[in-house]
Design an enzyme around this catalytic site. Structure first.
Site, PDB file in Angstrom:
ATOM      1  N   ASP A   1     -69.698  42.425 -88.468  1.00 54.66           N
ATOM      2  CA  ASP A   1     -68.229  42.513 -88.444  1.00 54.66           C
ATOM      3  C   ASP A   1     -67.596  41.126 -88.347  1.00 54.66           C
ATOM      4  OD1 ASP A   1     -67.912  45.300 -88.607  1.00 54.66           O
ATOM      5  OD2 ASP A   1     -68.561  45.476 -86.526  1.00 54.66           O
TER       6      ASP A   1
ATOM      7  N   LYS B   1     -77.954  20.865 -89.509  1.00 59.74           N
ATOM      8  CA  LYS B   1     -78.387  21.575 -88.301  1.00 59.74           C
ATOM      9  C   LYS B   1     -77.591  21.119 -87.073  1.00 59.74           C
ATOM     10  CE  LYS B   1     -82.493  22.333 -85.549  1.00 59.74           C
ATOM     11  NZ  LYS B   1     -83.865  21.909 -85.275  1.00 59.74           N
TER      12      LYS B   1
ATOM     13  N   ASN C   1     -78.658  41.294 -87.043  1.00 57.08           N
ATOM     14  CA  ASN C   1     -78.943  42.460 -86.190  1.00 57.08           C
ATOM     15  C   ASN C   1     -80.298  43.022 -86.597  1.00 57.08           C
ATOM     16  OD1 ASN C   1     -78.627  44.628 -88.266  1.00 57.08           O
ATOM     17  ND2 ASN C   1     -76.603  43.669 -88.426  1.00 57.08           N
TER      18      ASN C   1
ATOM     19  N   LYS D   1     -64.077  56.223 -86.726  1.00 52.15           N
ATOM     20  CA  LYS D   1     -64.361  55.408 -87.916  1.00 52.15           C
ATOM     21  C   LYS D   1     -64.154  56.217 -89.198  1.00 52.15           C
ATOM     22  CE  LYS D   1     -67.506  52.250 -85.624  1.00 52.15           C
ATOM     23  NZ  LYS D   1     -68.860  51.806 -85.359  1.00 52.15           N
TER      24      LYS D   1
ATOM     25  N   PHE E   1     -72.038  55.262 -92.028  1.00 50.53           N
ATOM     26  CA  PHE E   1     -72.920  55.424 -90.870  1.00 50.53           C
ATOM     27  C   PHE E   1     -72.247  54.753 -89.687  1.00 50.53           C
ATOM     28  CE2 PHE E   1     -77.319  56.954 -91.672  1.00 50.53           C
ATOM     29  CZ  PHE E   1     -77.170  57.301 -92.997  1.00 50.53           C
TER      30      PHE E   1
ATOM     31  N   LYS F   1     -61.517  54.666 -91.724  1.00 52.80           N
ATOM     32  CA  LYS F   1     -61.996  54.098 -92.995  1.00 52.80           C
ATOM     33  C   LYS F   1     -61.896  55.083 -94.148  1.00 52.80           C
ATOM     34  CE  LYS F   1     -65.139  50.686 -90.974  1.00 52.80           C
ATOM     35  NZ  LYS F   1     -66.106  49.686 -91.411  1.00 52.80           N
TER      36      LYS F   1
HETATM   37  O1  PMT Z   1     -81.996  49.765 -91.222  1.00 52.43           O
HETATM   38  P1  PMT Z   1     -82.688  50.604 -90.154  1.00 52.43           P
HETATM   39  O2  PMT Z   1     -83.587  49.752 -89.273  1.00 52.43           O
HETATM   40  O3  PMT Z   1     -83.371  51.805 -90.734  1.00 52.43           O
HETATM   41  O4  PMT Z   1     -81.538  51.145 -89.168  1.00 52.43           O
HETATM   42  C1  PMT Z   1     -80.608  52.061 -89.663  1.00 52.43           C
HETATM   43  C2  PMT Z   1     -79.202  51.779 -89.118  1.00 52.43           C
HETATM   44  C3  PMT Z   1     -79.182  51.984 -87.624  1.00 52.43           C
HETATM   45  C4  PMT Z   1     -78.755  50.356 -89.450  1.00 52.43           C
HETATM   46  C5  PMT Z   1     -78.259  52.793 -89.872  1.00 52.43           C
HETATM   47  O5  PMT Z   1     -78.702  54.101 -89.636  1.00 52.43           O
HETATM   48  C6  PMT Z   1     -76.820  52.685 -89.397  1.00 52.43           C
HETATM   49  O6  PMT Z   1     -76.394  53.307 -88.436  1.00 52.43           O
HETATM   50  N1  PMT Z   1     -75.999  51.865 -90.117  1.00 52.43           N
HETATM   51  C7  PMT Z   1     -74.597  51.564 -89.778  1.00 52.43           C
HETATM   52  C8  PMT Z   1     -74.568  50.437 -88.784  1.00 52.43           C
HETATM   53  C9  PMT Z   1     -73.213  50.269 -88.088  1.00 52.43           C
HETATM   54  O7  PMT Z   1     -73.153  50.117 -86.922  1.00 52.43           O
HETATM   55  O8  PMT Z   1     -72.181  50.328 -88.786  1.00 52.43           O
HETATM   56  P2  PMT Z   1     -70.668  50.088 -88.183  1.00 52.43           P
HETATM   57  O9  PMT Z   1     -70.362  51.122 -87.152  1.00 52.43           O
HETATM   58  O10 PMT Z   1     -70.520  48.663 -87.804  1.00 52.43           O
HETATM   59  O11 PMT Z   1     -69.863  50.353 -89.466  1.00 52.43           O
HETATM   60  C10 PMT Z   1     -69.415  51.645 -89.880  1.00 52.43           C
HETATM   61  C11 PMT Z   1     -69.598  51.747 -91.369  1.00 52.43           C
HETATM   62  O12 PMT Z   1     -68.835  50.716 -92.024  1.00 52.43           O
HETATM   63  C12 PMT Z   1     -71.026  51.579 -91.833  1.00 52.43           C
HETATM   64  O13 PMT Z   1     -71.253  52.507 -92.866  1.00 52.43           O
HETATM   65  C13 PMT Z   1     -71.085  50.138 -92.350  1.00 52.43           C
HETATM   66  O14 PMT Z   1     -72.047  50.004 -93.416  1.00 52.43           O
HETATM   67  C14 PMT Z   1     -69.663  49.917 -92.845  1.00 52.43           C
HETATM   68  N2  PMT Z   1     -69.193  48.522 -92.734  1.00 52.43           N
HETATM   69  C15 PMT Z   1     -69.172  47.873 -91.542  1.00 52.43           C
HETATM   70  C16 PMT Z   1     -68.666  46.592 -91.468  1.00 52.43           C
HETATM   71  C17 PMT Z   1     -68.211  45.974 -92.649  1.00 52.43           C
HETATM   72  N3  PMT Z   1     -67.749  44.717 -92.628  1.00 52.43           N
HETATM   73  N4  PMT Z   1     -68.241  46.639 -93.821  1.00 52.43           N
HETATM   74  C18 PMT Z   1     -68.707  47.887 -93.885  1.00 52.43           C
HETATM   75  O15 PMT Z   1     -68.756  48.507 -94.955  1.00 52.43           O
END
Ligand code: PMT
Length: 402
Positions: free
Chosen positions: A277, A287, A208, A336, A322, A340
């Site tokens: 995810d 490849k 991403n 979330k 986040f 979580k």
């Molecule tokens: O890196 P930049 O270019 O500065 O951009 C910043 C950002 C947009 C990436 C950042 O601000 C942000 O929003 N990060 C979270 C991205 C996200 O969409 O997370 P999520 O909604 O998929 O997951 C929710 C939370 O669970 C997040 O804190 C994530 O780190 C965590 N997570 C998600 C999936 C996973 N398998 N394990 C996790 O811990």
């Protein structure tokens, strides 16, 4: 303050002479100070005065011949910009995006915190257009230091005086996150940042657009507040933040493993990483060939949920997540937060160019586990980091079980 990089902008008001004391105080405190002056500022104080106080030449001219463009090099250099005094003219230019001198251009180029210390005649200060411009800048995350009331150089009495140097220095320290009595001092903060890469074959992956800017800003700000910071970062092009231990990983599974290995070593966990995810259920050893294929179906499986695993730790750290959302950021982030078991979640609107992935600025709402919501205007990622850490500090200082 040692080695912190401060740009002081000086504009043409009688209080320009007080900026000399500011430059001197910051330099003596060990900061690297660069001064940029407008033409009118030079009518009040000579650039030589600032050059002597800071041991560096003073930037005055947009068009001076040099190897790098002055406004860009100043913007790259600055960890904070303070304009003292800031005239109505400069405030109007900054609020409306006019860039016709070196200082105004630099202000439009920087992504670090900006502090303005307005100083002018009371009637000018109270003029509606000046107040509207200041409000507009406040909404964009610029810190405005309230002018003091007293006798002004023009003979009037009222608000408009540049505050004492102590107040200006404190504002710079706060913008740099240097409060010495910070509740984060000595706490262990673990931050995840950047994207993850999920391999399909030796030359391809799913990922991403995360650049790591948000997570690195958090790590840097937490270190500046005296925390012991571990940054677990996916692949980014960013340099390691000063004073931060950095472990670089590629995939969600690697990020999960490093975080789990450090369980029990964090008082605060901040998940700013955009963790995949899903990952390919099978990674091809060589490849994948196009051959005769017209389509390719991939089978994906879930990656480990890093935050959910951290929420199981005993003792459980304070957890900040986040959520990058394209639809209804608040509702999705609230869900979330509950699912979580987090203490705070930063709902990140990623629909515009100036917010979310890759941008230098961000627009977020900070939600807490008790239904509280703090909606912030668009501001630099450094400033968002500061606001998130302010909330973390409140929770840490409250001593509540989180
Ligand atoms: O890196 P930049 O270019 O500065 O951009 C910043 C950002 C947009 C990436 C950042 O601000 C942000 O929003 N990060 C979270 C991205 C996200 O969409 O997370 P999520 O909604 O998929 O997951 C929710 C939370 O669970 C997040 O804190 C994530 O780190 C965590 N997570 C998600 C999936 C996973 N398998 N394990 C996790 O811990």
């Amino acid at each position: 303050m040692r080695d912190r990089r401060v740009v002081i902008g000086v504009t043409g008001g009688i209080a320009a002479y007080k900026a000399c004391e500011l430059a001197s105080r910051l330099t003596q405190a060990g900061a690297q100070v660069r001064v940029v002056m407008t033409d009118n500022a030079q009518r009040f104080v000579s650039p030589l005065t600032f050059a002597t106080l800071t041991n560096h030449s003073v930037a005055t001219d947009m068009w001076a011949e040099r190897e790098e463009m002055a406004h860009i090099s100043l913007a790259d250099f600055a960890e904070v910009v303070i304009v003292a005094p800031a005239t109505a003219n400069l405030i109007g230019k900054f609020a409306t995006g006019i860039a016709d001198n070196l200082l105004a251009t630099t202000l439009l180029t920087v992504t670090c915190p900006v502090v303005l210390a307005p100083a002018m005649n009371t009637r000018m200060l109270e003029n509606r257009v000046v107040q509207e411009n200041l409000e507009r800048l406040r909404e964009r995350g610029v810190t405005i230091i309230e002018p003091e009331a007293g006798r002004l150089a023009c003979g009037d009495t009222g608000p408009g005086r540049l505050p004492a140097t102590d107040v200006l220095v404190e504002a710079v320290e706060r913008a740099l996150g240097l409060e010495t009595d910070s509740p984060l001092a000595g706490r262990r903060v673990l931050v995840t940042a950047g994207p993850t890469r999920e391999a399909l074959d030796p030359v391809r992956f799913l990922s991403n657009p995360s650049t790591g800017k948000m997570g690195y800003a958090l790590a840097e700000a937490a270190a500046a507040r005296g925390a012991e910071v571990l940054l677990v970062s996916g692949p980014t092009e960013l340099a390691d933040p000063a004073g931060v231990e950095v472990v670089r990983v590629m995939s969600a599974a690697e990020m999960h493993d490093v975080v789990q290995k450090r369980s029990g070593e964090a008082d605060v966990f901040i998940g700013a990483a955009a963790v995949a995810d899903f990952r390919p259920a099978r990674v091809e050893a060589s490849k994948i060939k196009k051959a005769q294929r017209t389509e390719l179906t991939l089978s994906l499986e879930r990656t480990p949920d890093i935050i959910a695993a951290v929420a199981e730790w005993e003792p459980r750290p304070l957890i900040v997540g986040f959520a990058a959302e394209t639809e209804d950021p608040r509702a999705n982030a609230e869900r979330k937060l509950r699912e979580k078991n987090m203490d705070l979640i930063v709902a990140n609107d990623v629909t515009d160019d100036d917010s979310g992935f890759g941008a230098d600025t961000n627009r977020v709402t900070i939600l807490d586990a008790h239904g509280g919501a703090e909606e912030l205007p668009t501001m630099s990622k450094a400033e968002v980091a500061g606001r998130v850490l302010d909330r973390v500090q409140e929770l840490v200082a409250s001593g509540d079980d989180y």
